[in-house]
Write a protein that holds these residues in place. Structure first.
Motif, mmCIF file in Angstrom:
data_model
loop_
_atom_site.group_PDB
_atom_site.id
_atom_site.type_symbol
_atom_site.label_atom_id
_atom_site.label_comp_id
_atom_site.label_asym_id
_atom_site.label_seq_id
_atom_site.Cartn_x
_atom_site.Cartn_y
_atom_site.Cartn_z
ATOM 1 N N ASP A 155 0.833 -1.211 0.000
ATOM 2 C CA ASP A 155 0.000 0.000 0.000
ATOM 3 C C ASP A 155 0.863 1.255 0.000
ATOM 4 N N GLU A 156 1.923 1.233 0.798
ATOM 5 C CA GLU A 156 2.838 2.385 0.839
ATOM 6 C C GLU A 156 3.512 2.583 -0.511
ATOM 7 N N MET A 157 3.929 1.502 -1.154
ATOM 8 C CA MET A 157 4.572 1.600 -2.469
ATOM 9 C C MET A 157 3.596 2.148 -3.499
ATOM 10 N N ILE A 158 2.373 1.695 -3.470
ATOM 11 C CA ILE A 158 1.352 2.179 -4.408
ATOM 12 C C ILE A 158 1.126 3.669 -4.189
ATOM 13 N N GLU A 159 1.061 4.068 -2.935
ATOM 14 C CA GLU A 159 0.863 5.489 -2.622
ATOM 15 C C GLU A 159 2.031 6.326 -3.133
ATOM 16 N N ARG A 160 3.249 5.840 -2.974
ATOM 17 C CA ARG A 160 4.430 6.554 -3.476
ATOM 18 C C ARG A 160 4.398 6.680 -4.994
#
Length: 168
Positions: A155-160
């Motif tokens: 989720d963090e990678m997608i947000e980045r």
């Protein structure tokens, strides 16, 4: 999280070992399996090995062994071929179970053993089985925790990635 009826084949075999008071190695030897077939297994077990287990322990419910569903042992009326020579279980050689009972180790009396001793050994086998199930649950919980961590990182990678697209 898996329920006990859906525990892995390896854990079902370990549960059988607990009931029969055998180490995994002793069980492998009894069933004429190679050393490590059970302790090193990571998934399925070949039909040749399953056949050896059922040939050696005909009272084990094959459906339960393969799927985890149903009872661990067959009732006497469900058993087939259990009277054939060489297919007895160790406890049956000591003293056969009464005809009206289900053919399970819990219903057998060991030669010379007092009923209280049998109750204690059954209680100990159940405690060991509970210990195995607790370990299984702990491992499943750990696996869930790790998967949740992975999802959070994804989720963090997608947000980045979304934020980089906005900057460009």
């Amino acid at each position: 999280m898996d329920s006990p009826k859906h525990m892995e084949l390896k854990n079902r075999i370990k549960a059988v070992c607990v009931i029969f008071k055998l180490s995994v190695r002793e069980f492998e030897r009894e069933c004429q399996l190679n050393r490590g077939n059970i302790s090193n297994m990571t998934g399925a077990l070949g039909s040749d090995k399953i056949s050896k287990i059922i040939a050696r322990y005909p009272s084990i419910n094959l459906y339960w062994l393969l799927t985890g569903e149903g009872e661990m042992f067959l009732s006497r009326s469900e058993k087939t071929g259990s009277d054939a020579p060489g297919k007895e279980e160790p406890a049956q050689r000591e003293e056969p179970a009464k005809a009206e009972t289900v053919d399970r180790p819990a219903n057998r009396t060991h030669e010379g053993a007092a009923p209280a001793e049998n109750d204690n050994s059954l209680l100990q086998a159940h405690r060991e089985l509970i210990g195995l199930l607790r370990t299984h649950i702990r491992l499943q919980n750990e696996q869930l925790r790790l998967q949740n961590d992975q999802l959070r990182l994804l989720d963090e990678m997608i947000e980045r990635i979304k934020n980089k697209g906005k900057v460009l």
